[in-house]
Design a protein around this motif. Structure first.
Motif, PDB file in Angstrom:
ATOM      1  N   GLY A  12       5.915 -45.529  -9.962  1.00  0.00           N
ATOM      2  CA  GLY A  12       5.313 -46.471  -9.026  1.00  0.00           C
ATOM      3  C   GLY A  12       4.130 -47.195  -9.653  1.00  0.00           C
ATOM      4  N   THR A  13       3.093 -47.359  -8.865  1.00  0.00           N
ATOM      5  CA  THR A  13       1.931 -48.159  -9.263  1.00  0.00           C
ATOM      6  C   THR A  13       0.683 -47.297  -9.336  1.00  0.00           C
ATOM      7  N   CYS A  14      -0.145 -47.559 -10.339  1.00  0.00           N
ATOM      8  CA  CYS A  14      -1.432 -46.862 -10.459  1.00  0.00           C
ATOM      9  C   CYS A  14      -2.344 -47.313  -9.322  1.00  0.00           C
ATOM     10  N   ALA A  58      -2.111 -40.765  -9.538  1.00  0.00           N
ATOM     11  CA  ALA A  58      -2.743 -40.838 -10.851  1.00  0.00           C
ATOM     12  C   ALA A  58      -1.731 -40.636 -11.972  1.00  0.00           C
ATOM     13  N   ASP A  59      -0.595 -40.034 -11.645  1.00  0.00           N
ATOM     14  CA  ASP A  59       0.465 -39.891 -12.649  1.00  0.00           C
ATOM     15  C   ASP A  59       0.907 -41.262 -13.152  1.00  0.00           C
ATOM     16  N   ALA A  60       0.966 -42.232 -12.248  1.00  0.00           N
ATOM     17  CA  ALA A  60       1.357 -43.591 -12.640  1.00  0.00           C
ATOM     18  C   ALA A  60       0.316 -44.198 -13.575  1.00  0.00           C
ATOM     19  N   CYS A  61      -0.939 -43.832 -13.392  1.00  0.00           N
ATOM     20  CA  CYS A  61      -1.987 -44.351 -14.276  1.00  0.00           C
ATOM     21  C   CYS A  61      -1.827 -43.781 -15.682  1.00  0.00           C
ATOM     22  N   TYR A  73       0.974 -42.692 -17.030  1.00  0.00           N
ATOM     23  CA  TYR A  73       2.163 -43.331 -17.595  1.00  0.00           C
ATOM     24  C   TYR A  73       1.861 -44.761 -18.040  1.00  0.00           C
ATOM     25  N   GLU A  74       1.180 -45.518 -17.202  1.00  0.00           N
ATOM     26  CA  GLU A  74       0.918 -46.918 -17.512  1.00  0.00           C
ATOM     27  C   GLU A  74      -0.010 -47.054 -18.715  1.00  0.00           C
ATOM     28  N   ALA A  75      -0.958 -46.149 -18.865  1.00  0.00           N
ATOM     29  CA  ALA A  75      -1.854 -46.196 -20.022  1.00  0.00           C
ATOM     30  C   ALA A  75      -1.071 -45.999 -21.311  1.00  0.00           C
ATOM     31  N   MET A  76      -0.136 -45.063 -21.300  1.00  0.00           N
ATOM     32  CA  MET A  76       0.661 -44.827 -22.505  1.00  0.00           C
ATOM     33  C   MET A  76       1.607 -45.990 -22.768  1.00  0.00           C
ATOM     34  N   SER A 115      -6.122 -38.460 -19.207  1.00  0.00           N
ATOM     35  CA  SER A 115      -5.766 -38.923 -17.866  1.00  0.00           C
ATOM     36  C   SER A 115      -6.369 -38.022 -16.797  1.00  0.00           C
ATOM     37  N   THR A 116      -6.515 -38.590 -15.593  1.00  0.00           N
ATOM     38  CA  THR A 116      -7.016 -37.810 -14.456  1.00  0.00           C
ATOM     39  C   THR A 116      -6.109 -36.623 -14.175  1.00  0.00           C
TER      40      THR A 116
END
Length: 640
Positions: free
Chosen positions: A93-95, A601-604, A606-609, A629-630
């Motif tokens: 999903g979305t961060c 926060a899982d999406a954050c 993933y999106e960072a990587m 990550s958080t």
């Protein structure tokens, strides 16, 4: 006091208590059947659909290597009997604005690989490395985790696990107290005097006990261990027996065989959302990057509070990530993601296969083509992750040949790398990048299988779901590969198998064209422009047919631009950004040992990587980033 030899191994009544304690708390070990996406590796010429069914048993199945290497193959059994749903990038999903909260972290046992490493390293740190060899048969008997997905996602536990843990615990305890030298190495010189002094036991629990639990024992645990060592039901005969009983209890504890994160500080007063304490952070670092227990430096950083600060955490993260064990762990990610352990071996008994392999020393003593192919993949990923460091795009398009194997270099038509200096290059454009190396191209038999190759790319590297038909709905022979023909290439035969069949073509249209682009490589991974057709029974060459590798791959659905072959396919995949997204999604699951929670926060993480990879960031930085990550230093409790 009973007359018992001071160092004689003895089965204490407390050992049964240990098993009872473990059994009573075995609810702490999650018991789930869902283990993730079905494998699709570089296999033989089996089902035309290129999909692999799951098992139907409920036991603790799977086969693994026990080392962070290329694996020993085998088959995975067990599972739910249904096709598990893979985690795709869309699942993240979305961060959320502000970062959000991480997904719930399920209670997890040590993976079998982690368990074996933990026992080994605990013994080594206690001066008992020789005991590791003695208990190796018991460690090997612990059921391996399933290879249907990443091994760390297999949360199942069976009575074989519990019995195996008990066998290891008693074997370690017996061996560690079997002589005065071993006993004093383990518990100090004070353990040579009976009865065991309280101060000696305290020191033992503060060292060995702390390492085993990955944190200091709390007051309740200390009281239990002291009762085990000095209690009256029955009282240990001597210091050796007291230490032995404690070792069994420690190694049978749920605290030892599980990842328990219960001591964190509630965030905003919430009991279900915790900031991990320093010892739990130490364990996350060591098990994420080393697959084993924290070393003394991590435990010391937890004890002095420095690991609880951002600066202290970064210092330890730098040290942990630079350790050679992290390279082993990252290689194991590539190894499991690329499904190398699914390869079943070359069919050297087939005349047609040996005719294809003529002159390649395949099957000759002292030659290990498959091992060389997997080592090449490790060397290539290491080069772009650690040595350069490089980017994912460079890895996907590299024209360097890193193999030191004369056999594999011969197969490629390049010199073997000497181990120093410049790497040989594929200067003729015959292959480039990760996907065109032999380990991802070989087949068990002499024929290629474009459906297998295409399905692997679509599912494993692009993270697209593939529908799996109900076998009962297929007409007879649907899953059989088309027979060889002197008039039709493999591509033409496979196309004819599904074209015009509405039941098959709808699914196959999503991945077959990807496999057709890879027909530039034969079943040994050699580049070719013509396909050789051999008689299956005699190995005689029956025909040589021109190849067509042009296709419309639709890496992104609806993109009707054609490619002329594998090199253009590589570029199209990189253009899409889907491979970086797929790698990021898979690495999250591998490192965090769970599926993500959508819009968290899982999406954050993933999106960072993903963003780092697509923007040309270093591969090493992308793998390291999961710890920043958080989701890494916090624990969210799921619904009961």
């Amino acid at each position: 006091m009973r007359a018992v030899p001071p160092y004689a191994p003895r089965r204490p009544g407390r050992a049964i208590l240990a098993l009872a304690v473990f059994g009573a708390t075995s609810g702490l070990i999650a018991c789930e059947g869902k283990v993730g996406v079905n494998p699709m590796g570089a296999g033989g010429n089996g089902a035309v659909t290129g999909t692999a069914g799951t098992g139907t048993g409920t036991g603790a199945g799977g086969a693994g290597s026990g080392t962070a290497g290329s694996g020993s193959g085998g088959s995975a059994t067990g599972g739910t009997g249904a096709t598990p749903v893979p985690t795709t990038p869309a699942a993240f999903g979305t961060c959320p604005s502000g970062g959000g909260e991480p997904g719930a972290t399920p209670l997890a046992k040590l993976s079998t690989f982690q368990y074996r490493n933990t026992v080994r390293d605990l013994l080594n740190a206690s001066g008992l490395s020789a005991v590791t060899t003695e208990v190796a048969p018991m460690l090997a008997a612990i059921p391996d985790d399933s290879t249907l997905a990443f091994r760390g996602l297999d949360a199942r536990i069976s009575t074989d696990h519990i019995q195996g843990y008990f066998n290891v615990a008693t074997a370690v305890a017996n061996a560690a107290t079997s002589s005065s030298s071993r006993l004093t190495a383990l518990a100090g010189s004070c353990a040579g005097t009976s009865p065991l002094a309280t101060s000696c036991l305290d020191a033992f629990l503060a060292s060995f006990g702390k390492r085993a639990f990955r944190r200091p024992l709390d007051a309740t645990e200390l009281a239990l261990m002291k009762d085990v060592a000095t209690g009256t039901s029955p009282a240990p005969a001597n210091a050796a027996e007291a230490i032995r009983n404690v070792v069994v209890m420690l190694l049978m504890s749920p605290r030892f065989v599980n990842h328990l994160e219960l001591a964190g500080t509630p965030i905003s007063g919430r009991a279900d959302y915790l900031a991990l304490d320093a010892y739990e952070v130490a364990s996350r670092l060591s098990y994420t990057f080393w697959q084993t227990l924290p070393d003394d430096a991590l435990l010391a950083a937890a004890a002095d509070g420095s690991l609880g600060t951002d600066a202290g955490f970064d210092t330890q993260l730098d040290r942990v990530f630079a350790d050679p064990r992290t390279r082993d762990t990252i290689w194991q990610f590539w190894n499991e993601w690329m499904r190398f352990e699914a390869f079943t071996g070359f069919s050297a008994e087939r005349p047609a296969f040996m005719a294809l392999a003529a002159g390649e020393n395949l099957g000759v003593a002292g030659h290990d083509h498959w091992g060389d192919m997997v080592r090449e993949m490790r060397d290539l990923t290491n080069l772009y992750t650690w040595t350069m460091p490089g980017t994912f795009a460079q890895l996907m398009t590299s024209d360097l040949s890193v193999t030191r194997s004369a056999d594999l270099a011969r197969l490629y038509g390049v010199p073997a790398w000497s181990g120093s200096g410049d790497y040989p290059r594929f200067t003729d454009g015959s292959r480039s990048g990760l996907l065109q190396r032999a380990a991802l191209l070989v087949s068990s038999v002499e024929q290629t299988n474009p459906f297998h190759r295409g399905a692997f790319i679509r599912r494993a590297l692009l993270c697209d779901n593939l529908p799996q038909p109900d076998p009962n709905s297929l007409p007879p022979g649907s899953l059989d590969p088309p027979p060889p023909s002197t008039a039709m290439t493999t591509r033409q035969r496979f196309q004819a198998k599904v074209e015009g069949n509405g039941l098959c073509q709808g699914c196959h249209s999503s991945f077959s064209n990807l496999g057709y682009a890879m027909e530039s490589y034969d079943a040994l991974g050699r580049f070719r422009t013509m396909e050789k057709v051999f008689d299956e029974q005699t190995g005689a060459l029956r025909a040589t047919l021109p190849l067509d590798t042009s296709t419309v791959p639709q890496v992104i659905a609806g993109d009707m631009r054609p490619v002329s072959g594998p090199a253009e396919l590589n570029q199209r995949m990189l253009e899409s950004g889907k491979v970086e997204a797929c790698l990021s999604a898979n690495y999250f699951r591998y490192a965090m040992r769970r599926d993500p929670t959508r819009d968290s926060a899982d999406a954050c993480a993933y999106e960072a990587m993903r963003g780092g990879l697509t923007s040309g960031g270093a591969l090493a930085a992308a793998f390291r980033g999961i710890a920043s990550s958080t989701s890494f230093r916090r624990h969210k409790v799921g619904a009961p």
